[in-house]
Design a protein around this motif. Structure first.
Motif, PDB file in Angstrom:
ATOM      1  N   LEU A  58       8.452  67.836 -39.349  1.00 38.40           N
ATOM      2  CA  LEU A  58       7.436  68.082 -38.538  1.00 38.40           C
ATOM      3  C   LEU A  58       6.284  68.204 -39.468  1.00 38.40           C
ATOM      4  N   ASP A  59       5.381  67.073 -39.286  1.00 38.48           N
ATOM      5  CA  ASP A  59       4.289  66.835 -40.000  1.00 38.48           C
ATOM      6  C   ASP A  59       3.143  68.068 -39.458  1.00 38.48           C
ATOM      7  N   GLU A  60       2.769  69.037 -40.101  1.00 40.05           N
ATOM      8  CA  GLU A  60       2.014  70.039 -39.210  1.00 40.05           C
ATOM      9  C   GLU A  60       0.435  69.440 -39.241  1.00 40.05           C
TER      10      GLU A  60
ATOM     11  N   LEU B 105       6.440  64.560 -34.926  1.00 37.49           N
ATOM     12  CA  LEU B 105       8.057  65.168 -35.106  1.00 37.49           C
ATOM     13  C   LEU B 105       8.912  64.004 -35.070  1.00 37.49           C
ATOM     14  N   LYS B 106       9.893  64.050 -36.089  1.00 39.14           N
ATOM     15  CA  LYS B 106      10.831  62.941 -36.077  1.00 39.14           C
ATOM     16  C   LYS B 106      12.329  63.798 -36.163  1.00 39.14           C
TER      17      LYS B 106
ATOM     18  N   THR C  80      13.197  62.233 -25.113  1.00 31.26           N
ATOM     19  CA  THR C  80      14.335  61.538 -24.297  1.00 31.26           C
ATOM     20  C   THR C  80      13.806  61.426 -22.704  1.00 31.26           C
ATOM     21  N   SER C  81      14.631  60.844 -22.019  1.00 33.69           N
ATOM     22  CA  SER C  81      14.476  61.193 -20.566  1.00 33.69           C
ATOM     23  C   SER C  81      14.770  62.594 -19.952  1.00 33.69           C
ATOM     24  N   ALA C  82      14.319  63.069 -18.995  1.00 36.46           N
ATOM     25  CA  ALA C  82      14.800  64.477 -18.701  1.00 36.46           C
ATOM     26  C   ALA C  82      16.448  64.511 -18.599  1.00 36.46           C
TER      27      ALA C  82
ATOM     28  N   SER D 109      10.995  60.210 -31.870  1.00 39.18           N
ATOM     29  CA  SER D 109       9.838  60.630 -32.456  1.00 39.18           C
ATOM     30  C   SER D 109       8.922  60.948 -31.648  1.00 39.18           C
ATOM     31  N   GLN D 110       7.838  61.633 -31.641  1.00 43.52           N
ATOM     32  CA  GLN D 110       6.666  62.116 -31.145  1.00 43.52           C
ATOM     33  C   GLN D 110       5.648  62.826 -31.539  1.00 43.52           C
TER      34      GLN D 110
END
Length: 167
Positions: free
Chosen positions: A45-47, A52-53, A102-104, A121-122
């Motif tokens: 997590l790059d703050e 987020l990876k 991901t999907s729900a 990632s997101q």
């Protein structure tokens, strides 16, 4: 949670997707029993950029049938103040799903040589309080909106995303 080689089970059926603490309940059962899946999760997590990876690496143990396996990755936030029916003033909500990587119902996993490897990632939204965020990952099967009562979770993982204490 690390599984024991050759383990079979448990298979957990979801009776109500909206149940409180469902993922925590799964993990409590899995920790006391053996799962057919050895799940390893790593994340960065790059703050500053809030990126987020997540890497999900699993091994299938024993004679486990690998049909329609899915991997689900979500972020959860605690300590969200808001109104709540039946409560005066602000109510502190916990374990609230904030985003899906991901999907729900999870993304279909490809099994190769008895293992699954996925990366996700997101960039997390600015309104998410990083100190209150958790990462949750699960591996299961038969996950679909038309089959919520037969949805099976084989292994789950949850961790606080920052090392700082909750605010």
């Amino acid at each position: 949670v690390t599984s024991t080689s050759g383990a079979t089970g448990p298979v957990i059926n979801v009776n109500e997707v909206a149940s409180r603490g469902v993922l925590e309940d799964y993990m409590n059962v899995i920790q006391k029993n053996m799962s057919p899946i050895d799940l390893n999760v790593s994340y960065e997590l790059d703050e500053e950029t809030r990126e987020l990876k997540v890497s999900v690496d699993t091994k299938l143990l024993g004679e486990f049938e690998a049909r329609d396996l899915r991997v689900g990755v979500i972020t959860i936030e605690d300590s969200i103040s808001g109104t709540q029916a039946g409560h005066a003033g602000k109510y502190k909500h916990t374990h609230i799903i904030r985003s899906f990587l991901t999907s729900a119902f999870g993304d279909k996993a490809t099994v190769s040589d008895g293992a699954i490897y996925n990366e996700f990632s997101q960039t997390l939204k600015d309104k998410f309080v990083l100190d209150n965020m958790r990462l949750a990952v699960w591996v299961g099967r038969d996950a679909s909106q038309s089959n919520v009562k037969g949805f099976e979770i084989y292994q789950a993982y949850e961790v606080k995303m920052t090392d700082r204490p909750y605010t």
